[in-house]
Design a protein around this motif. Structure first.
Motif, PDB file in Angstrom:
ATOM      1  N   VAL A  48       7.707   8.609 -10.426  1.00 39.01           N
ATOM      2  CA  VAL A  48       8.457   7.206 -10.978  1.00 39.01           C
ATOM      3  C   VAL A  48       9.888   7.571 -10.100  1.00 39.01           C
ATOM      4  O   VAL A  48      10.275   6.301  -9.594  1.00 39.01           O
ATOM      5  N   ARG A  49      10.334   8.610 -10.313  1.00 35.91           N
ATOM      6  CA  ARG A  49      11.815   8.589  -9.832  1.00 35.91           C
ATOM      7  C   ARG A  49      11.488   8.360  -8.177  1.00 35.91           C
ATOM      8  O   ARG A  49      12.459   7.866  -7.885  1.00 35.91           O
ATOM      9  N   SER A  50      10.696   8.980  -7.558  1.00 37.73           N
ATOM     10  CA  SER A  50      10.437   8.729  -6.306  1.00 37.73           C
ATOM     11  C   SER A  50      10.419   7.328  -5.735  1.00 37.73           C
ATOM     12  O   SER A  50      11.075   6.752  -4.700  1.00 37.73           O
TER      13      SER A  50
ATOM     14  N   LEU B 237       0.781  -1.193   0.232  1.00 38.90           N
ATOM     15  CA  LEU B 237      -0.078  -0.028   0.046  1.00 38.90           C
ATOM     16  C   LEU B 237       0.722   1.238   0.105  1.00 38.90           C
ATOM     17  O   LEU B 237       0.619   2.221  -0.389  1.00 38.90           O
ATOM     18  N   ALA B 238       2.105   1.142   0.399  1.00 37.92           N
ATOM     19  CA  ALA B 238       2.912   2.293   0.630  1.00 37.92           C
ATOM     20  C   ALA B 238       3.400   2.647  -0.804  1.00 37.92           C
ATOM     21  O   ALA B 238       3.350   4.110  -1.263  1.00 37.92           O
ATOM     22  N   PHE B 239       3.529   1.695  -1.657  1.00 40.49           N
ATOM     23  CA  PHE B 239       4.104   2.087  -3.104  1.00 40.49           C
ATOM     24  C   PHE B 239       2.736   2.523  -3.935  1.00 40.49           C
ATOM     25  O   PHE B 239       2.782   3.242  -4.682  1.00 40.49           O
ATOM     26  N   GLU B 240       1.637   1.959  -3.281  1.00 39.93           N
ATOM     27  CA  GLU B 240       0.389   2.626  -3.994  1.00 39.93           C
ATOM     28  C   GLU B 240       0.120   3.863  -3.718  1.00 39.93           C
ATOM     29  O   GLU B 240      -0.275   4.727  -4.559  1.00 39.93           O
ATOM     30  N   CYS B 241       0.288   4.045  -2.476  1.00 43.27           N
ATOM     31  CA  CYS B 241       0.204   5.733  -2.050  1.00 43.27           C
ATOM     32  C   CYS B 241       1.160   6.718  -2.908  1.00 43.27           C
ATOM     33  O   CYS B 241       0.684   7.770  -3.004  1.00 43.27           O
ATOM     34  N   MET B 242       2.153   6.260  -3.028  1.00 40.62           N
ATOM     35  CA  MET B 242       3.152   7.094  -3.810  1.00 40.62           C
ATOM     36  C   MET B 242       2.545   7.507  -5.319  1.00 40.62           C
ATOM     37  O   MET B 242       2.882   8.532  -5.619  1.00 40.62           O
TER      38      MET B 242
END
Lengths: 467, 467
Positions: free
Chosen positions: B309-311, B291-296
C-alpha cells in the motif's frame, strides 16, 4: 437464492442469420469451475474463498504453474479447437505465445467477423465472458436443462419461482433523492480537497474542470452504500468513492478526445480538450487515473491493508485491457459494423461501463469488511446494474425526444450503432431491463432489507429513469 | 554522512539577468521542518518515521486539520506575501480555495513569467521543491552559513570533507553489464507473461509493441538492486519492476502522440500511434498505466500488505500532477521560452524523469523491508541519479555527434530548449554531473559496499555514459 460462487465459462456463438445462444459447459467438478473462474473471470479475486486477503494476490509463479498445468491438460486432449475436459478453449492457455511484430491485420473487428465461421472461435476470444442476455434468452426458451449453463438455470429457476410463488416483500420506502444529494455533497467536498489548485495550476484546473462538473455521483453512492450494507462506515469508503469519480472523469476526458469520439460538448459544457488543449486533456486524464489509485491508499488506517491491496488489484483488472479498455476497443472496432452480435454488444456494455459499476459495489463490500459471500453478491448486483444502465440508455435513445432526454435522441440509430432495441426488439429489451433489475435486487435478498434499501432503490431508479 | 530527514523549503528566485540562487530559510525548529516535509515534500511518505506502514497514509482529516492549523498561523502573521515563522508561503495553505471556472489565463507559463517580479512568487508556486543546483551553486560560493539552506550545507560539508580527507574506499569491481543483461532477461520474460496476446488482441499487441521493445531496463535494475541491498529477494521486487517498465512505456506512448511531442520514430521504430492509430495509443497507454498499479499488488504474499500500500501511495504521487505529469506540463509550458530559469529546468528534469527513478529505488527498499533510514537514503540516491541522467543527456546533446549518440545531436539547441550547458555553461554542467554522481554514491555509504556494488556501478555508468 444461492450465489454462484464457482463461476463458469459460456461458449456462445454468433450466427449470421441472427443471434443464437449456445451455452455449453464442459465436464468438471465444482473445484475445476473455481479454478477456471479464479483465472479467467474478470471478477476473479472476488471468487476466491480464502479469508486472508493477501492470499488473493496470485503470484506470478502460481499463475505460470496453473497455465503450465492447463497447457499439459490441453495437450493431453489434443489441439483440435475443442474445449478439453475442463471446458477451457486451448488458446486460452497460450498466455505467452510469441508476438507477431509490426502492424497486425488481425484487428478485434476482423476477429469478430471471422469468428462467425468457426464453431468455437468466439469463445476462444473471450473465455471469461458470461452473457446475461444469452442466459436469459436461453431460460425463456426453456433451453435450460442438459447442456444449459448454470447462469441460464439461475435465470430460469428465479423466473419460475418469482412467477409461481408470492413476490418477495417490498423493501421499506427510502428517500433515494435525499440520500443521493447527501452523498454527492460529501464526495464533492472531498474531491475539492483532493485536487486543489496548486502548482502547476493549469493541470489541476483541467482536472478540476471535469472532476467537479455536476453529476449524480452514482458510483460513489454505490460504493458507500455497499460498504455501509456490510457494516462499514462512510469514511471507510469515501476515498475509494472519490477515486471512482476520478476514473469516471478520466474516461470521459480521454473518450472525448479528437482521436476517440471527438466530442465538443459534455453535459452542455465544452469538453476538456476544447478548453485546455489536447495535450493537457491527455495529461489531465493520466493524472486523474493515477490519483484514483493513490486515493485507494488513503483509506483510514483502521482498514486492514490487505483489503486495500485487494481492492486495488480488482480496480486494475476492471479498468485495463480486460476491463473498461477492452470495452472501448470493441466499441471502436464495432463502429459502423452492421453485423455486431448481441453478445458483442453486451460485451461492450459490460466492459466499457459495467466493469466500473461492478467494481464500485465490490470495492465497498471489501473495504467494509464483508464476507466472501457478501462481496460476491454485491459484485453480481453491480454487474447487473451496469448492464441495466446501458440497456435503458439504448431504450431511451429510441423512445424519448431530445427534449425529454436533455441530449440528442436517436443518435445511436443515426450512427448505425448496435443497440439492444435494434438487435433484440423494443419489447424484448424492455423485458430484459426489468429482468436485470429484478435479478440485481435478487442479490440483495440475503441482506437486511432496511439496510439494503438504498441499493434496492438505486436498482429501481436506474431501471425506471426517463432521461 | 547524516541523512537530512526533516527536509526544508528553498526559496529560489530567478532573475532576468541570469540565474541567481537565493536560498533562504525562515525560523522554526526541527519538528517544524518535519511537518513541512511531511506535507509538502514529494517524497513525504518516505520521511515519516513511524514504523507502521498504515500510519503513513495521511487521512484526509489529518491533512485538513494540518492545513487549517497552518492557515490560522498564516492569518496570525498577516497576508502580506512574506513567509511566516515556519517558512511557509501563505498561498500554500489555500488547498481548497475556490476554483475559477472556464478557461483560465493563468497558465503555468504565465506564472513563471510573472513570478520573476515578485520576491516570493516562485516559492509559492512550488513549495516542496528542493533545488540541488541552487544548493550546489550556493555551496560553491561558500554561501552556506547563516541564511544558507540545510541542503547547501550538506553539499558544502561533503565537498570539503571529500577534498580535505582521503577519498572513500572504492567499492569492489562489479560486472554491471552482465548484471544488467540478467535482470533485463528476467524482466522481459515476466512482461511477456503479464501482457499476453489475448482477446481483444489489438490492444494487447499495441501494449506489447512498446513494452517489449528492446531497452536497458534501468528502472527495474534499480528497483531490484535496492530491494536486494536491504535484504529482499529478486522475486519480491519483480512485479513492481515490471510495473515500472509499463509506466515507462506508457509515458513514451503518450509523449509521442501528435498532440504532445508528435514523434514518428522511437528507438528507430515507428511510434505506437503510427502503427496502431492514435485511439489505440491513448488506450494502450491507459491500459499499461492501470496494469502497472495492478502489478504492484502481485507482490508475493510473504510481503506485508502495508508495504504494498505504501509503495502504491508513493507511485501515485510520483506519477501524478505533483510528479511526472507536473514535469511534463512545465516542459510544455517552457517550450520556446528563452527565459526558462535553471530552477525551472531542474524542476522539469526532476519531475518528468527523476520522479520515477526516485520511486524505483524507494519502492525496492520499501518492499525489501528496509529501515526508514535505508529507504530515505535510497530515495535520495534515486533522486540524484534521475537528475544526473538528464544533466548528462543535456551535455551529450552538445558534445557528441549524431553518429556517436545514435540519435540526432544538437536537437535541444535547434529546438531552443533550455539545457544545463545553456544555462550553466558546459564546464559547470560537467562539474555538477560529477558532483551529483558523488552525492548519489554518498547515500550508499552506510551499506555494505559489496552488496551496494550494483548501485555504485550504476551511478558511474549513468555519469560516464557516452551515448
Amino acid at each position: 437464492m444461492k450465489v454462484v460462487v464457482g463461476g463458469h465459462i459460456d461458449h456462445a456463438e454468433g450466427h449470421s442469420d441472427g443471434y443464437k445462444s449456445k451455452a455449453e459447459l464442459g465436464g468438471g467438478d465444482a473445484e475445476s469451475f473455481r479454478d477456471i473462474a479464479t483465472h479467467w473471470s474478470m471478477t476473479l479475486p472476488l471468487r476466491v474463498k480464502d479469508e486472508e486477503p493477501d492470499k488473493c494476490l496470485h503470484s506470478l509463479a502460481q499463475q505460470r504453474k496453473w497455465c503450465a498445468e492447463k497447457r499439459e491438460e490441453k495437450e493431453a486432449v489434443g489441439d483440435d479447437g475443442r474445449p478439453n475436459a475442463l471446458g477451457i478453449p486451448p488458446l486460452c492457455c497460450h498466455e505467452s505465445r510469441s508476438f507477431p511484430r509490426g502492424r497486425s491485420s488481425v484487428t478485434g473487428r476482423d476477429r469478430i467477423s471471422t469468428g462467425r465461421s468457426g464453431q468455437f472461435h468466439n469463445s476462444t476470444m473471450r473465455p471469461e465472458f458470461r452473457s446475461y442476455t444469452a442466459a436469459w434468452l436461453s431460460a425463456r426458451n426453456k433451453d435450460c436443462n442438459g447442456v444449459g449453463s448454470m447462469e441460464s438455470r439461475a435465470f430460469a429457476v428465479e423466473g419460475e419461482s418469482s412467477s409461481a410463488s408470492a413476490p418477495p416483500p417490498a423493501p421499506p420506502y427510502f428517500d433515494l433523492k435525499a440520500h443521493m444529494s447527501a452523498i454527492a455533497e460529501a464526495v464533492n467536498r472531498e474531491l475539492d480537497v483532493l485536487v486543489p489548485v496548486r502548482y502547476p495550476e493549469k493541470i489541476h484546473e483541467a482536472m478540476r474542470y471535469s472532476l467537479l462538473s455536476p453529476g449524480k455521483r452514482v458510483l460513489p453512492l454505490m460504493c458507500i452504500s455497499a460498504c455501509e450494507l456490510v457494516g462499514g462506515s462512510q469514511d471507510v469508503a469515501l476515498p475509494a468513492a472519490c477515486g471512482l469519480e476520478m476514473i469516471h472523469a478520466m474516461s470521459l476526458i480521454h473518450d472525448d478526445l479528437p482521436c476517440m469520439d471527438n466530442d465538443d460538448l459534455r453535459r452542455g459544457k465544452p469538453t476538456n480538450h476544447k478548453v485546455f488543449g489536447e495535450d493537457m486533456a491527455v495529461l489531465a486524464g493520466d493524472a486523474l487515473l493515477t490519483l484514483a489509485f493513490e486515493c485507494m491508499t488513503k483509506t483510514p488506517s483502521s482498514v486492514p491493508a490487505g483489503r486495500v491491496v485487494r481492492s486495488i488489484a480488482i480496480l486494475g483488472k476492471s479498468l485495463g485491457a480486460q476491463g473498461v479498455v477492452a470495452g472501448q476497443i470493441m466499441d471502436i472496432a464495432s463502429e459502423g459494423d452492421p453485423d455486431v452480435s448481441l453478445e458483442t454488444l453486451e460485451y461492450i456494455h459490460v466492459h466499457k461501463t459495467g466493469a466500473l459499476v461492478e467494481f464500485a459495489a465490490a470495492c465497498g463490500a471489501i473495504l467494509g469488511g464483508g464476507s466472501e459471500e457478501e462481496i460476491a453478491s454485491l459484485s453480481e448486483y453491480g454487474r447487473c446494474l451496469g448492464l441495466l444502465h446501458q440497456v435503458v440508455d439504448d431504450i431511451l435513445d429510441v423512445t424519448k425526444s431530445s427534449q425529454q432526454l436533455g441530449k440528442t435522441a436517436g443518435k445511436d440509430v443515426l450512427a448505425k450503432k448496435a443497440t439492444y432495441p435494434k438487435l433484440l426488439g423494443l419489447k424484448e429489451s424492455q423485458d430484459f431491463a426489468q429482468e436485470l433489475a429484478r435479478r440485481a435486487k435478487s442479490f440483495l435478498s440475503s441482506f437486511d432489507p432496511q439496510k439494503a434499501a438504498p441499493l434496492y432503490s438505486l436498482a429501481d431508479y436506474i431501471a425506471n429513469r426517463q432521461s
